[in-house]
Design a protein around this motif. Structure first.
Motif, mmCIF file in Angstrom:
data_model
loop_
_atom_site.group_PDB
_atom_site.id
_atom_site.type_symbol
_atom_site.label_atom_id
_atom_site.label_comp_id
_atom_site.label_asym_id
_atom_site.label_seq_id
_atom_site.Cartn_x
_atom_site.Cartn_y
_atom_site.Cartn_z
ATOM 1 N N ASP A 51 0.795 -1.153 0.028
ATOM 2 C CA ASP A 51 0.127 0.066 0.119
ATOM 3 C C ASP A 51 0.911 1.103 0.066
ATOM 4 N N VAL A 67 -6.565 -3.127 -4.712
ATOM 5 C CA VAL A 67 -7.812 -3.105 -4.705
ATOM 6 C C VAL A 67 -8.595 -2.462 -5.743
ATOM 7 N N HIS A 68 -7.656 -1.654 -6.465
ATOM 8 C CA HIS A 68 -8.185 -0.886 -7.695
ATOM 9 C C HIS A 68 -7.884 -1.489 -9.053
ATOM 10 N N HIS A 112 -14.002 9.144 -7.262
ATOM 11 C CA HIS A 112 -14.789 9.311 -6.093
ATOM 12 C C HIS A 112 -15.456 10.449 -6.112
ATOM 13 N N ASP A 124 -19.393 7.892 5.766
ATOM 14 C CA ASP A 124 -19.347 6.398 5.811
ATOM 15 C C ASP A 124 -18.041 5.628 5.414
ATOM 16 N N TYR A 125 -17.266 6.542 4.694
ATOM 17 C CA TYR A 125 -16.115 5.797 4.104
ATOM 18 C C TYR A 125 -14.886 6.343 4.639
ATOM 19 N N CYS A 126 -14.844 7.382 5.384
ATOM 20 C CA CYS A 126 -13.393 8.082 6.001
ATOM 21 C C CYS A 126 -12.386 6.764 6.021
ATOM 22 N N SER A 128 -12.174 4.144 5.035
ATOM 23 C CA SER A 128 -11.500 3.302 3.871
ATOM 24 C C SER A 128 -10.113 3.698 3.431
ATOM 25 N N CYS A 129 -9.489 5.166 3.837
ATOM 26 C CA CYS A 129 -8.444 5.404 3.477
ATOM 27 C C CYS A 129 -7.859 6.131 4.539
ATOM 28 N N THR A 131 -6.616 6.348 8.241
ATOM 29 C CA THR A 131 -6.304 5.845 9.541
ATOM 30 C C THR A 131 -6.277 6.531 10.464
#
Length: 234
Positions: A51, A67-68, A112, A124-126, A128-129, A131
């Motif tokens: 990553d 993932v992408h 996005h 809801d997706y903060c 996801s990227c 930490t």
């Protein structure tokens, strides 16, 4: 004669059971057969396996090529070089590499946008990227005050947008920079932590002092060398 028939029936039943087990065994993998292994990750096709971690403008933001590309089906030229230069650190060095820029459709925001993929400002997706850091320790205007992200997010159900960026900018040390504004008096006026710690939503900011204020001695206990593991030697 009857006994003979009984014996034949018993042998016949046993034979049928044996055939059933034999057929069932044929469907199973032979004993000792090697487990099926997935194909090795091809970095030439899918990009770096490890990553990417960006630390500007905020720390600990991760991006997974796998993932992408491998999972979502994008190719290298989906992003490079029109959206992201293919040079490590090149995006971080730019002044416009910000969330505001992404909201305008740049960088990650090119996809996005809430239509192609989840929106960059979706609460809801903060995670996801991003930490979230563990415990933040403020040393101004007083030393020292702690804030626990884990407690507020996991235990009480808040998300990043509950505080950022209306109450706190998502920039390390930003609140502490203005010692005239970041004060207990400001909290009593429902600013910063006081927006929730008003005695109704959460305990009032002028009560339960030791919950957040650990003082100089508490700060020293957290960061002094006395807490470091002792080295073994002769």
């Amino acid at each position: 004669m009857k006994m003979y028939k009984k014996i034949l029936c018993a042998f016949g039943a046993a034979a049928c059971v044996g055939m059933l087990f034999s057929v069932a065994g044929m469907a199973e993998a032979p004993a000792g057969a090697p487990a099926t292994e997935s194909a090795p990750y091809d970095e030439d096709t899918y990009g770096p396996e490890k990553d990417i971690v960006w630390n500007k403008p905020v720390p600990r933001v991760t991006f997974s090529h796998k993932v992408h590309t491998m999972d979502a089906g994008l190719s290298c030229d989906s992003c490079h070089d029109d959206i992201f230069p293919m040079e490590a650190g090149a995006s971080e060095s730019k002044d416009d590499f910000t969330m505001a820029s992404m909201l305008d459709g740049n960088y990650c925001g090119a996809c996005h946008d809430g239509s192609t993929a989840f929106h960059t400002n979706s609460p809801d997706y903060c995670a996801s990227c991003h930490t979230a850091p563990g415990t933040i320790v403020f040393t101004k205007p007083v030393k020292a005050v702690v804030f626990d992200h884990k407690m507020h997010v996991e235990d009480y159900g808040f998300n990043c947008t509950s505080c950022h960026s209306d109450l706190f900018k998502m920039i390390i040390g930003d609140a502490e920079k203005d010692e005239q504004a970041f004060t207990m008096e400001a909290l009593y006026q429902k600013k910063y932590c006081g927006a929730c710690h008003d005695g109704e939503q959460a305990f009032a900011s002028n009560t339960r002092c030791n919950t957040c204020h650990i003082g100089v001695m508490g700060f020293d206990r957290m960061f002094s060398d006395a807490n470091a593991p002792k080295k073994e030697g002769h």
